[in-house]
Scaffold this active site. Structure first.
Site, PDB file in Angstrom:
ATOM      1  N   GLY A  17       7.464  -5.591  -0.107  1.00 27.51           N
ATOM      2  CA  GLY A  17       8.129  -6.566  -0.631  1.00 27.51           C
ATOM      3  C   GLY A  17       7.318  -7.402  -0.350  1.00 27.51           C
ATOM      4  CG  HIS A  62       0.293  -9.187  -4.059  1.00 26.65           C
ATOM      5  ND1 HIS A  62      -0.362  -8.744  -4.595  1.00 26.65           N
ATOM      6  CD2 HIS A  62       0.241  -8.736  -2.949  1.00 26.65           C
ATOM      7  CE1 HIS A  62      -0.490  -7.257  -3.823  1.00 26.65           C
ATOM      8  NE2 HIS A  62      -0.158  -7.338  -2.797  1.00 26.65           N
ATOM      9  CG  HIS A 114       3.290  -5.283  -4.690  1.00 26.03           C
ATOM     10  ND1 HIS A 114       2.777  -6.572  -4.267  1.00 26.03           N
ATOM     11  CD2 HIS A 114       3.180  -4.350  -3.635  1.00 26.03           C
ATOM     12  CE1 HIS A 114       3.040  -6.584  -2.326  1.00 26.03           C
ATOM     13  NE2 HIS A 114       3.081  -5.154  -2.085  1.00 26.03           N
ATOM     14  N   GLY A 134      -1.379   1.184  -4.473  1.00 22.19           N
ATOM     15  CA  GLY A 134      -2.958   0.786  -4.810  1.00 22.19           C
ATOM     16  C   GLY A 134      -3.744   0.995  -3.980  1.00 22.19           C
ATOM     17  CE  LYS A 153      -6.101  -5.737   0.795  1.00 15.90           C
ATOM     18  NZ  LYS A 153      -5.321  -4.847   1.977  1.00 15.90           N
ATOM     19  CG  ASP A 154      -2.899  -0.609   1.722  1.00 14.40           C
ATOM     20  OD1 ASP A 154      -2.823  -1.551   2.379  1.00 14.40           O
ATOM     21  OD2 ASP A 154      -2.385  -1.653   0.400  1.00 14.40           O
ATOM     22  CD  GLN A 168       0.255   3.197   2.372  1.00 14.84           C
ATOM     23  OE1 GLN A 168       0.212   2.250   3.266  1.00 14.84           O
ATOM     24  NE2 GLN A 168       0.061   2.482   0.868  1.00 14.84           N
ATOM     25  NE  ARG A 186      -0.401  -7.283   8.077  1.00 18.41           N
ATOM     26  CZ  ARG A 186       0.188  -6.140   7.697  1.00 18.41           C
ATOM     27  NH1 ARG A 186       0.022  -5.740   6.574  1.00 18.41           N
ATOM     28  NH2 ARG A 186       1.220  -5.503   8.852  1.00 18.41           N
TER      29      ARG A 186
HETATM   30  O1  PAF Z   1       1.888  -0.388   1.107  1.00 22.50           O
HETATM   31  C1  PAF Z   1       2.584  -0.023   1.721  1.00 22.50           C
HETATM   32  O2  PAF Z   1       3.654  -1.566   1.468  1.00 22.50           O
HETATM   33  C2  PAF Z   1       3.359   0.420   2.931  1.00 22.50           C
HETATM   34  O3  PAF Z   1       3.006   1.081   3.644  1.00 22.50           O
HETATM   35  C3  PAF Z   1       4.463   1.305   1.566  1.00 22.50           C
HETATM   36  C4  PAF Z   1       3.458   2.915   0.852  1.00 22.50           C
HETATM   37  C5  PAF Z   1       5.182   0.822   1.487  1.00 22.50           C
HETATM   38  C6  PAF Z   1       5.201   2.451   3.290  1.00 22.50           C
HETATM   39  O4  PAF Z   1       5.781   1.276   3.314  1.00 22.50           O
END
Ligand code: PAF
Length: 320
Positions: free
Chosen positions: A69, A72, A75, A188, A190-191, A194, A228
């Protein structure tokens, strides 16, 4: 639809469209499973799904954007990509407690559901999955079977500063994939770490979901969009652009033939000389394994994390 509160909402039509978009909200796992079981026939019910564009496939292509959530433009870019590529778009909104360490910002993480829903309706998102913590972790987050990514993905860079973070991300993402059962999911760049963790997750555990990384969306002054950023005060917001300046300096020096040590030292100095920054890492890594590099060899990624006052920011430049 069964037990918990499940509602549907209708939004204004997206700009340039005559379509009225109906974004459904589902909060329970039971309702999501029921929805998923009947999506195979959605295209028959006059949804946007175009059977002929997918070579006659008889079920809609489902695109998924997992989020926490506080949406921005970054997303929304993921949702836009999903809309362009898929027949049905699902977005989850779940602030996942399992990926926050006890001292981190889970409690104060921005929660802006009404606004998120408005934005998603305007984008033409079909379904928002908005579960409670109890739905996702009925026995509590600490008694769940967890997915632990391998080293070095799990414990370098972000993992060195947030040792349980990727365990929390990989576990919830796998759970969401199993529930939504999308054909494709959008994350994204950006991460960046991840994204590599999620790619390794589906590859190693044979999860039949295609993962698409979408380039970082930036403010006009270069700051990478992030939920953030809302924590930044006015002065900090101006100073925050230095992080991308530092990354860009590394890229410029790489293009000028400098080596990694020289470029990262210059960029680290740039941040050290500015007020308020505490640099956590600034590294050049292999684009997939994230192994540290001493020479600029493509594909590589320049990654950084630093605290500006109390606000922790991450960013990167990907060089494919
Ligand atoms: O990038 C995020 O917003 C979170 O790490 C995700 C992938 C939704 C997992 O909670």
């Amino acid at each position: 639809m069964t037990d918990t509160k499940t509602s549907a909402t209708t939004s204004a039509a997206p700009a340039g469209s005559k379509e009225t978009v109906r974004t459904q909200i589902i909060e329970s796992l039971a309702d999501l499973r029921a929805w998923r079981a009947q999506t195979g026939s959605l295209w028959l019910k006059g949804q946007k799904a175009a059977k002929e564009t997918r070579g006659g496939a008889d079920s809609p292509r489902i695109g998924f954007v997992p989020t926490m959530g506080a949406l921005h433009q970054g997303h929304l870019e993921l949702v836009k990509r999903a809309k362009a590529d898929c027949d049905v778009v699902v977005v989850s909104i779940f602030v996942n407690p399992f990926q926050f360490a006890p001292h981190e910002d889970f409690g104060k993480y921005p929660r802006t559901f009404e606004n998120d829903l408005k934005l998603l309706s305007e984008m033409g998102c079909d379904l928002v999955f908005y579960p409670s913590e109890k739905e996702i972790y009925p026995r509590g987050k600490d008694s769940i079977m967890a997915v632990v990514p391998p080293s070095p993905l799990n414990d370098t860079l972000e993992g060195a500063f947030r040792p349980t973070f990727f365990r929390g991300v990989a576990t919830v993402v796998l759970k969401l994939f199993n529930l939504v059962q999308p054909h494709v999911a959008f994350f994204g760049e950006k991460d960046y770490q991840q994204l590599q963790v999620v790619k390794a997750l589906v590859e190693d555990l044979d999860v039949p979901v295609e993962i698409i990384g979408v380039p970082t969306v930036r403010e006009t002054d270069g700051l990478a969009m992030s939920s953030r950023n809302a924590y930044l005060g006015a002065t900090e917001r101006t100073e925050a652009t230095s992080l991308y300046k530092a990354l860009s300096l590394v890229k410029t020096m790489a293009d000028a033939g400098k080596d990694v040590a020289e470029a990262t030292a210059a960029a680290s100095l740039l941040l050290k000389e500015e007020e308020g920054w505490t640099l956590q890492y600034l590294s050049v890594c292999h684009g997939k394994s994230l192994a540290p590099l001493t020479q600029f060899q493509k594909p590589y990624v320049i990654v950084t994390a630093a605290k500006l006052g109390e606000v922790r920011l991450i960013d990167n430049i990907v060089v494919p």
